[in-house]
Design a protein around this motif. Structure first.
Motif, PDB file in Angstrom:
ATOM      1  N   MET A 109      40.051  52.069  46.262  1.00 47.70           N
ATOM      2  CA  MET A 109      38.685  52.131  47.023  1.00 47.70           C
ATOM      3  C   MET A 109      37.469  53.039  46.931  1.00 47.70           C
ATOM      4  N   THR A 110      37.206  52.480  45.470  1.00 49.20           N
ATOM      5  CA  THR A 110      36.345  52.920  44.724  1.00 49.20           C
ATOM      6  C   THR A 110      35.066  52.535  45.621  1.00 49.20           C
ATOM      7  N   GLY A 111      34.842  51.645  46.614  1.00 47.57           N
ATOM      8  CA  GLY A 111      33.036  50.745  47.109  1.00 47.57           C
ATOM      9  C   GLY A 111      33.152  49.767  45.737  1.00 47.57           C
ATOM     10  N   TYR A 112      32.937  49.446  44.879  1.00 48.95           N
ATOM     11  CA  TYR A 112      33.314  48.351  44.389  1.00 48.95           C
ATOM     12  C   TYR A 112      33.693  47.565  44.214  1.00 48.95           C
ATOM     13  N   PRO A 113      33.520  46.641  44.625  1.00 47.68           N
ATOM     14  CA  PRO A 113      34.756  44.758  45.391  1.00 47.68           C
ATOM     15  C   PRO A 113      35.693  44.800  44.584  1.00 47.68           C
ATOM     16  N   ILE A 114      35.280  44.110  43.260  1.00 49.86           N
ATOM     17  CA  ILE A 114      36.169  43.476  42.420  1.00 49.86           C
ATOM     18  C   ILE A 114      37.283  44.898  41.556  1.00 49.86           C
ATOM     19  N   VAL A 115      36.564  45.530  41.868  1.00 49.77           N
ATOM     20  CA  VAL A 115      37.247  46.628  41.334  1.00 49.77           C
ATOM     21  C   VAL A 115      38.836  46.838  42.226  1.00 49.77           C
ATOM     22  N   ASP A 116      38.158  47.295  43.073  1.00 52.52           N
ATOM     23  CA  ASP A 116      39.422  47.294  44.183  1.00 52.52           C
ATOM     24  C   ASP A 116      40.263  46.134  44.497  1.00 52.52           C
ATOM     25  N   ALA A 117      39.440  44.665  45.002  1.00 57.05           N
ATOM     26  CA  ALA A 117      40.184  43.907  44.632  1.00 57.05           C
ATOM     27  C   ALA A 117      41.273  43.148  43.501  1.00 57.05           C
ATOM     28  N   GLY A 118      41.645  43.819  42.789  1.00 57.95           N
ATOM     29  CA  GLY A 118      42.069  44.380  41.432  1.00 57.95           C
ATOM     30  C   GLY A 118      42.323  44.993  41.403  1.00 57.95           C
TER      31      GLY A 118
END
Ligand code: FAD
Length: 483
Positions: free
Chosen positions: A326-335
């Protein structure tokens, strides 16, 4: 009936290509297969996802043994005591096992071998988990390699994948079977809640490992060098948990990949890249063992001790957002959601999320390492700590700290259509490809047409990339200024 030989399975949960099993077979004694749920104090306990895998892998191994007229004896407790007790209880004439190099294990094994020798029982130890025993590869002057490329240049020619040793058709059983715990009573499968529903695509066990290798060699290996960086494609082997638990040997992977090249089915360059990744697994084991010999637990101590003074931040709220995706950065959150759901994350994304934690959030790599330890099905002391230190900039042959991944451009480059993000962050599924990695850059009408309300259906970025990047560089400068 002659005295049995104890075959102590550890992280070599397979019957093919298993040097300890081959040695037990050669002894011609009845074989007593054993697995110990090790409760030795001071040894790092496996994480919850690893225990999930272990549960299924042990069930598969027990079934494979039963199909060969044998059994898997299960015991729990400090392994040193449990193995010695079973040896006395059964009058075993020897104990065979494959070496493990996790911190504390080689010393414990040496103590056990000595205690067995005092009772005239031979402990026979083999390398079943690595291409090369991690203590074997040294520089020409006998030193420790600290950079991968020269390590691999030296190590690769030493690899002898050998001939396959197929699983035996039958194992000779002892006259009497000693008592065994019931696997179900070990409670390795999570309950209340059972968070493992998303793990269903895995098939732990030797057969599952062989099938995965076969599918990879006849499929993704052909384009491995390019596709291995694409989380939106099935461009990798997903063999890591099978390798970690020893359900397949790295030598079998090596042989299968080289055979595909020899048959002309896969270009050499693709095979070489895959072998080099197996090489990273070896390098991590080699450097972890060296750290251990210095008395530095690899998951605790920076290889580059200058980082001992790094000004890490304590930010439980940001860390919680990172773990939850739930960081708001999609690739980070997807991982991070892929990890939580399936117990595994694509390597490119592991690098992005680790960089985000240690650089954008300035949170100590050890917090991330611990989270991965608990949630990865392939959590491995050497590869986990080694890679975390590599990303954080403090490891052997590390990426320089000042190389800070931009999570937006990483997403655009390696997930250009947003397929990976759409799968794991469904609340962004309707976003157009060119905006999916930076939804905050979309105007309100687009967001609303895609059903996205930032701050409500998907978080605003928890840090601004530019500000966070500069903060990380300043922190790194302060470290250099301190010297
Ligand atoms: P493939 O690309 O198919 O590679 C084949 C095999 O090579 C892998 O199964 C693995 O055994 C080995 N390998 C590949 N890349 C690496 C690497 N960078 N380091 C070591 N071995 C490698 N790997 C683990 O096995 N356990 C871990 O706990 C672990 N933690 C990691 C933490 C971070 C922060 C990062 C960046 C990487 C980590 N890795 C770890 C390495 C890597 O991400 C996984 O091995 C890989 O994603 C597994 O997928 P695969 O089997 O499809 O790999």
């Amino acid at each position: 009936m002659p005295a049995p030989v104890i075959l102590w399975f550890r992280r070599d949960l397979r019957l093919a290509d298993n040097p300890a099993l081959q040695a037990a077979l050669r002894s011609a004694a009845p074989i007593l297969p054993l697995y110990v749920l090790d409760e030795t104090p001071d040894l790092r306990a496996p994480g919850a996802a690893s225990l999930w895998w272990l549960d299924k892998s042990l069930a598969a191994l027990a079934a494979d043994l039963e199909a060969r007229g044998s059994r898997l004896i299960l015991r729990r407790g400090p392994a040193e005591r449990v193995v010695a007790d079973l040896e006395r209880e059964t009058g075993a004439c020897g104990v065979c096992w494959n070496a493990m190099f996790d911190p504390g294990v080689p010393a414990r094994d040496a103590r056990l071998a000595e205690a067995l020798a005092a009772e005239a029982v031979e402990a026979r130890r083999f390398n079943g988990g690595h291409l090369l025993s991690p203590d074997k590869v040294r520089t020409k002057t006998g030193g420790q390699f600290s950079v991968f490329t020269p390590y691999w240049r030296a190590a690769r020619p030493l690899v002898n994948p050998g001939e396959p040793a197929p699983a035996p058709a039958a194992l000779s059983a002892p006259a009497d079977w000693p008592g065994s715990d019931r696997l179900a009573n070990w409670g390795l499968h999570p309950t209340r809640p059972d968070w493992s529903k998303g793990f269903k695509d895995w098939t732990p066990g030797e057969a599952g490992a062989a099938a995965r290798l076969d599918a990879f060699v006849h499929g993704a290996l052909k384009a491995y060098a390019g596709d291995r960086d694409r989380p939106d494609r099935e461009g990798i082997s997903r063999l890591s948990p099978h390798l970690h638990f020893g359900e397949i040997s790295p030598k079998a992977c090596w042989r299968a990949a080289q055979a595909a090249a020899l048959r002309g089915e896969v270009p050499d360059a693709q095979v070489d890249k895959f072998l080099a990744e197996l090489g990273w697994r070896e390098f991590n084991a080699n450097t972890a063992l060296a750290a251990e010999a210095r008395g530095d637990a690899p998951e605790k101590v920076n290889v580059d001790r200058r980082f001992d003074a790094f000004p890490w931040r304590d930010d439980p709220k940001a860390f919680a957002a990172w773990t939850k995706g739930m960081t708001g950065y999609p690739i980070v959150d997807a991982g991070l959601r892929q990890l939580w759901t399936t117990g595994w994350m694509h390597n490119r994304v592991r690098m992005v999320v680790a960089s985000f934690l240690t650089k954008h959030l300035l949170i100590d790599w050890r917090a991330g390492e611990t989270w991965f330890w608990d949630t990865l099905v392939d959590a491995d002391h050497a590869s986990n700590a080694g890679n975390w230190q590599w990303v954080a900039g403090c490891g052997a042959d590390a990426a320089p700290y000042f190389r800070i991944f931009n999570p937006v451009t990483q997403g655009e480059k390696f997930d250009p259509d947003g397929t990976y993000v759409r799968r794991w962050v469904p609340e962004l599924a309707r976003m157009p490809a060119k905006l999916i990695h930076a939804p905050w850059a979309a105007d309100k009408a687009i967001l609303s047409a895609c059903g996205v309300t930032l701050g409500l259906t998907y978080p605003h970025p928890i840090v601004d990339h530019g500000v966070a990047r500069q903060r990380a560089l300043d922190a790194y400068q302060s470290l250099k200024a301190d010297r």
